[in-house]
Design an enzyme around this catalytic site. Structure first.
Site, PDB file in Angstrom:
ATOM      1  NE  ARG A  25      -3.473  -0.291   2.601  1.00  0.00           N
ATOM      2  CZ  ARG A  25      -3.522  -0.723   3.869  1.00  0.00           C
ATOM      3  NH1 ARG A  25      -3.256   0.101   4.865  1.00  0.00           N
ATOM      4  NH2 ARG A  25      -3.870  -1.951   4.149  1.00  0.00           N
ATOM      5  NE  ARG A  44      13.939  -7.151   9.753  1.00  0.00           N
ATOM      6  CZ  ARG A  44      13.815  -8.190  10.583  1.00  0.00           C
ATOM      7  NH1 ARG A  44      12.701  -8.857  10.650  1.00  0.00           N
ATOM      8  NH2 ARG A  44      14.818  -8.516  11.371  1.00  0.00           N
ATOM      9  CB  VAL A  89      -3.122   5.560   5.466  1.00  0.00           C
ATOM     10  CG1 VAL A  89      -3.305   7.064   5.496  1.00  0.00           C
ATOM     11  CG2 VAL A  89      -1.706   5.240   5.003  1.00  0.00           C
ATOM     12  N   GLY A  90      -4.640   2.998   7.635  1.00  0.00           N
ATOM     13  CA  GLY A  90      -4.797   1.563   7.841  1.00  0.00           C
ATOM     14  C   GLY A  90      -6.189   1.059   7.530  1.00  0.00           C
ATOM     15  CD  GLU A 180      -5.385   0.298  14.780  1.00  0.00           C
ATOM     16  OE1 GLU A 180      -4.489   0.630  14.012  1.00  0.00           O
ATOM     17  OE2 GLU A 180      -5.212   0.190  16.034  1.00  0.00           O
ATOM     18  CB  SER A 204     -10.913  -3.801   5.477  1.00  0.00           C
ATOM     19  OG  SER A 204     -10.479  -4.232   6.755  1.00  0.00           O
ATOM     20  CG  ASP A 205     -12.362  -7.223   7.732  1.00  0.00           C
ATOM     21  OD1 ASP A 205     -12.208  -8.181   6.999  1.00  0.00           O
ATOM     22  OD2 ASP A 205     -11.445  -6.436   8.062  1.00  0.00           O
TER      23      ASP A 205
END
Ligand code: R1P
Ligand code: URA
Length: 236
Positions: A25, A44, A89-90, A180, A204-205
């Site tokens: 993202r 990583r 921003v999640g 979150e 998102s859910d």
């Protein structure tokens, strides 16, 4: 350069950083919204990019999932890269029937089941909360852009999967909007290091309604949140 972030004099980190959990993202935001984006870190594969938005330097850095990971990256950004403002921003799961998938939540405060804040040695319960210096311009930017949001308490959890399917109900009863996994650690680091932070989340859910975003939507399509964070960044 810090232990987990490569950035150097050549490509410095901007004073304001957007932080999604997902490094892809971060790549998407940099490639689609920043002018002249350059990748400053790929340790990583936790990508970080610097560029400009409307002429203002902005960086985007993946945080990874969970408070230990957010704890590391935000600490290094604040302490070793001169960062002043971090806007997470999640994505989040909603506990609230009026807060739907695709909608934006501003995390005024982040309740938590984590012991992250124990390291600060307080003899009571610290409340990780957003910085008003970012929250206010964010609300103004949302109103100007016509982006609907709900502001309130979120839960930053150490768990994505829980043994008890009803685990979230007591949090819902307390008016917590959703769950979150990073805001509390970000807010606590910002408080301790005297910097600024805000969490902007897209739902998102859903825990109450039968609604769910696709992987593609999670990675790419939550653009209201991205635009809102960038419009906030230029007001700081
Ligand atoms: O979409 P991101 O920013 O990663 O945020 C949420 O998604 C992850 C879980 O799928 C956790 O990191 C949680 O906080
Ligand atoms: O942490 C998270 C993020 C999205 N949805 C959830 O249920 N939990």
């Amino acid at each position: 350069m810090s232990l987990h972030i490569t950035a150097s004099e050549g490509i410095p980190v901007a004073e304001t950083v957007l932080m999604p959990g997902d490094p892809l993202r971060a790549k998407f935001i940099a490639e689609n919204f920043l002018d002249a984006p350059r990748r400053y870190s790929e340790i990583r594969n936790m990508y970080g990019y610097s560029g400009t938005y409307k002429g203002v330097p902005v960086s985007v850095q993946g945080s990874g999932m969970g408070m230990p990971s957010m704890g590391i990256y935000s600490w290094e950004l604040f302490q070793q890269h001169g960062v002043q403002n971090i806007i997470r921003v999640g994505t989040a799961g909603s506990f609230h029937p009026d807060v739907h998938v695709g909608e934006v939540v501003l995390a005024l405060a982040a309740s938590t089941d984590s012991n992250y804040c124990d390291m600060f040695g307080l003899n009571g319960t610290f409340t990780p909360s957003a910085s008003f210096s970012i929250l206010k311009p964010c609300m103004e930017a949302a109103e100007e852009a016509g982006i609907r949001y709900t502001a309130g308490n979120v839960l930053s959890s150490d768990h994505f999967y829980e043994a008890d399917p009803d685990w979230w109900k007591p949090w819902q009863k307390m008016g917590v909007l959703g769950v979150e996994m990073e805001a509390a650690a970000l807010y606590a680091n910002a408080a301790f290091l005297h910097r600024n932070a805000l969490g902007i989340m897209t739902i998102s859910d859903h825990f109450v309604l039968d609604e769910k975003a696709t992987v593609e939507q999670r990675e790419h399509q939550f653009t209201d949140m991205m635009k809102l964070a960038l419009e906030t960044a230029v007001r700081l």
